[in-house]
Design a protein around this motif. Structure first.
Motif, short mmCIF file in Angstrom:
data_model
loop_
_atom_site.label_atom_id
_atom_site.label_comp_id
_atom_site.label_asym_id
_atom_site.label_seq_id
_atom_site.Cartn_x
_atom_site.Cartn_y
_atom_site.Cartn_z
N VAL A 1 0.85 -1.20 0.00
CA VAL A 1 0.00 0.00 0.00
C VAL A 1 0.88 1.25 0.00
N TYR A 2 1.94 1.24 0.83
CA TYR A 2 2.84 2.39 0.87
C TYR A 2 3.48 2.61 -0.50
N PHE A 3 3.90 1.51 -1.14
CA PHE A 3 4.55 1.63 -2.44
C PHE A 3 3.61 2.31 -3.43
N LEU A 4 2.36 1.86 -3.50
CA LEU A 4 1.41 2.43 -4.45
C LEU A 4 1.23 3.93 -4.18
N LEU A 5 1.14 4.29 -2.91
CA LEU A 5 0.97 5.70 -2.57
C LEU A 5 2.17 6.52 -3.03
N GLU B 1 11.56 9.21 -19.07
CA GLU B 1 12.51 8.16 -18.76
C GLU B 1 12.81 8.13 -17.26
N GLY B 2 13.03 9.36 -16.73
CA GLY B 2 13.34 9.48 -15.30
C GLY B 2 12.20 8.91 -14.47
N MET B 3 11.00 9.23 -14.92
CA MET B 3 9.84 8.74 -14.17
C MET B 3 9.84 7.22 -14.19
N GLY B 4 10.05 6.67 -15.36
CA GLY B 4 10.04 5.21 -15.51
C GLY B 4 11.09 4.57 -14.63
N THR B 5 12.31 5.13 -14.72
CA THR B 5 13.39 4.56 -13.94
C THR B 5 13.08 4.63 -12.46
N SER B 6 12.62 5.81 -12.06
CA SER B 6 12.39 5.94 -10.61
C SER B 6 11.27 5.03 -10.16
N LEU B 7 10.24 4.89 -11.02
CA LEU B 7 9.16 3.98 -10.64
C LEU B 7 9.70 2.56 -10.53
N ILE C 1 12.64 -1.51 -4.77
CA ILE C 1 12.98 -1.33 -3.36
C ILE C 1 11.77 -1.60 -2.48
N GLY C 2 10.60 -1.11 -2.96
CA GLY C 2 9.37 -1.31 -2.18
C GLY C 2 9.09 -2.78 -1.98
N THR C 3 9.16 -3.55 -3.06
CA THR C 3 8.85 -4.97 -2.96
C THR C 3 9.85 -5.68 -2.07
#
Lengths: 227, 471
Positions: B18-22, B161-167, B173-175
């Motif tokens: 849930v935290y990851f999605l937020l 690209e930055g958005m993709g990479t960071s996501l 990391i979240g998982t």
């Protein structure tokens, strides 16, 4: 007198029926709570003997339902639960007396007879009890034997009062402890016997036929003379 | 695989998800708004420079006509920078400029449009993007001035690209973090449940592990351990009781059996049979009495006799019990004296307190009356916050080393074995004292025994305006 025994244990029920019949009473037997309730509602009995643990309808619910229906037949509860709070619960549900299993039949008989007599409304409102030449005035607390005044301690007075209230009936030691001292515990030693013998020395002294009798294996009885 | 599925099911992992999605949603929002803001700022700058250029070129045109304009454009087109110029005839034929053609030549006048263009030197099909503005000159010629915004596209790509990479990293990391936290939790919970299973399968001495962290799991484990400790205590008590019962009930049971057997042996007269049966009933009454006492002790110790607790006057109870036993004392040739203070109100059960004191008095009369001094005294008084009921005799007393044993169930001392009694009187009084948050102790009366039953004092009684129903 006519009794209704509500007891699910076949052997115990049969034993009680036989024993009460031998004492000359009419006995009905119900083996579960509902059947017992149906019979008791008729109001034809002098005393109900109700086992606390019953199939279909437990003893305490049975009694409180009867009381709600206005059936005032005296009830004696038989129970294997003998702690102080169990007794209180039993009496609160509308029971008139409470006896813990296992019990002596003589104890049960004495209690049932006292309950039956209460129903007939004998003694209780009278202010003076008389047995032979023994007189007890409940208001002035005067006790006389053949016109001669006897001095009793307050507890001795209550002991005699209880015995005379149930004159002609067997009164057991535990009944005396409960009703005169208001305690239900086991005093280990037969302290009641000593109180009785003190009382006896005051009212039966020098009498050819005593009034206060010991009933072997059961308790005491006050009555005019040996029949 | 199954273990992994178990991890995914843990509360810790679900929380991490849930935290990851937020966080992911937040990141997308932030990057998007930054990109849009930057674009707007750049667009404004471009629009200003285009406007300046148009203004300049219009002036040139009004002074020197199309020729001057064409020259100026040709000169400007060679200058470095991304500006594009196109001049056409009113019908769109090429007159001058540095790009081949642009659909924007037919656009609405003096509005900024985004358009594709191609420079002269470039191969057909290679197009660029530009922001441009069209101006229709006084004699119908069309002038398009624009600026290349290829870097916008690059910026957008970079942002995307930055958005993709960071996501991607966020998800990774979240998982992993979620799995790690879940794994840690699961590991500790598994450890706890494994221990709990071992305890359930019979080893009550085992305790749940606790870590140094002092977190909520540690607190839970600590409390469960305390619970286990208490259960263990009760179990030990129970075992002790059943051992004692087994041991001490055998004696009266054997006696009972012997009597019945003796009655059956040989022919007896009806009187003898009657006597034997009466003895059997006496013997079984004794057994029932012991059972009742044991049950009562057990229930008092388990603390579930508390229902009948009310305010009682302990002094009154002492008076009543002494009055009950006084004739017995007299018969034994002893004196039973009582001394009570007023106002000894406690929270208690009158029946149980009566029973306890009765036991103590009965004991004192049974074991404490011997020799010349035949005096038993009962005192009820307040000592600080406690009420003390003291039963003292002048008998042989109990040696200090035997006192603890005397308080145990069936803890009858060898010296008193010959006397009748169940050996439960003191144990019962102790259980009743404890039920009343009190205690029972044996002391030396020099000579004799002092039994002190203590319980908390509640307060003085209210002024006696209602007459007591008990004389």
């Amino acid at each position: 007198m006519r009794l209704l025994i509500i007891e699910d244990d076949k052997e115990a029920g049969a034993y009680l029926v036989k024993a009460f019949r031998e004492e000359g009473h009419v006995v009905d037997l119900a083996t579960d709570g509902l059947e017992g309730y149906a019979q008791a509602r008729e109001g034809q009995h002098d005393v109900l003997i109700v086992d606390r643990m019953l199939p279909k309808l437990d003893g305490l619910s049975l009694i409180s339902s009867l009381r709600e229906q206005g059936v005032e037949t005296p009830c004696l509860i038989l129970s294997a639960l003998g702690q102080v709070d169990d007794r209180v619960k039993g009496l609160r549900a509308g029971g008139d007396d409470y006896l813990v299993k296992p019990y002596a039949f003589s104890e049960l008989l004495a209690r049932v007879e006292v309950l039956a007599r209460r129903r007939k409304g004998a003694r209780g409102e009278e202010t003076v009890y008389r047995v032979g030449d023994l007189e007890l005035d409940r208001l002035s607390h005067n006790v006389t034997v053949g016109g001669r005044e006897v001095t009793l301690q307050p507890r001795e007075f209550r002991l005699l009062e209880y015995l005379m209230k149930h004159a002609g009936q067997v009164v057991t030691r535990t009944m005396l402890l409960e009703n005169v001292w208001d305690y239900h515990f086991d005093p280990q030693t037969n302290v009641i016997d000593v109180h009785i013998s003190r009382l006896r020395s005051k009212i039966d002294k020098g009498r050819a036929t005593p009034l206060l009798h010991t009933v072997r294996g059961a308790g005491y009885m006050i009555r005019e003379s040996a029949r | 695989m199954k273990a992994l599925a178990k991890l995914f099911r843990t509360t810790a992992f679900k929380l991490s998800a849930v935290y990851f999605l937020l966080f992911a949603a937040g990141a997308v929002l932030v990057l998007n708004s930054v990109g849009r803001h930057v674009e707007t700022v750049l667009d404004e700058q471009i629009a200003r420079s285009i406007d300046g250029e148009i203004h300049l070129l219009e002036e040139i045109y009004s002074e020197g006509g199309l020729l001057q304009l064409s020259r100026s454009i040709a000169r400007r087109a060679r200058a470095p920078g991304g500006m594009i110029y196109l001049v056409t005839t009113p019908v769109g034929e090429f007159v001058g400029g540095n790009i081949v053609a642009s659909p924007a030549i037919g656009a609405k006048e003096r509005t900024l449009v985004e358009t594709l263009y191609r420079r002269h030197a470039e191969a057909p099909g290679e197009t660029h993007i530009a922001l441009a503005k069209l101006v229709i000159l006084p004699d119908g010629f069309r002038l398009l001035v624009g600026q290349d915004i290829e870097h916008h596209r690059v910026l957008r790509e970079i942002l995307g690209e930055g958005m993709g990479t960071s996501l991607f990293w966020l998800a990774l990391i979240g998982t992993l973090g979620g799995l790690y936290v879940a794994y840690r939790m699961l590991e500790r919970v598994e450890e706890l449940s494994a221990t709990a299973r071992r305890i359930m399968s019979g080893d009550l001495s085992e305790r749940l592990p606790t870590s140094e962290a002092g977190d909520e799991l540690d607190r839970l484990a600590g409390n469960l351990n305390a619970m286990l400790e208490r259960i263990g205590q009760l179990m030990r008590g129970l075992r002790e009781v059943s051992d004692n019962i087994a041991h001490d009930l055998k004696t009266p049971l054997t006696r009972l059996r012997n009597r019945a057997e003796a009655a059956l042996r040989g022919d007896k007269s009806p009187e003898e049979y009657r006597a034997a049966l009466a003895a059997v009933i006496d013997e079984s009454d004794g057994l029932i009495r012991i059972f009742n006492a044991l049950l009562m002790i057990a229930r008092a110790e388990a603390g579930n006799l508390g229902a009948g607790m009310e305010e009682v006057d302990v002094g009154e109870i002492a008076d009543e019990i002494v009055e009950l036993y006084e004739p017995l004392a007299e018969e034994l040739g002893a004196s039973l004296e009582v001394e009570t203070q007023k106002g000894l109100v406690a929270r208690g059960n009158r029946e149980l307190l009566g029973q306890a004191l009765g036991n103590l008095v009965d004991n004192a009369l049974k074991y404490g009356v011997s020799g010349a001094s035949r005096r038993v005294s009962v005192t009820a008084r307040r000592v600080g916050a406690m009420i003390e009921l003291v039963v003292a005799d002048c008998g042989p007393g109990v040696a200090p080393q035997d006192r603890e044993k005397a308080l145990e169930r069936f803890g009858r001392l060898e010296s008193s074995r010959s006397l009748q009694g169940s050996g439960l009187g003191l144990a019962m009084a102790l259980a009743i004292a404890r039920l009343h948050q009190g205690n029972l102790r044996l002391e030396d009366n020099a000579p004799g025994l002092r039994v002190v039953f203590s319980m908390p004092w509640l307060r003085a009684p209210p002024p006696a305006d209602t007459p007591s129903d008990r004389a």
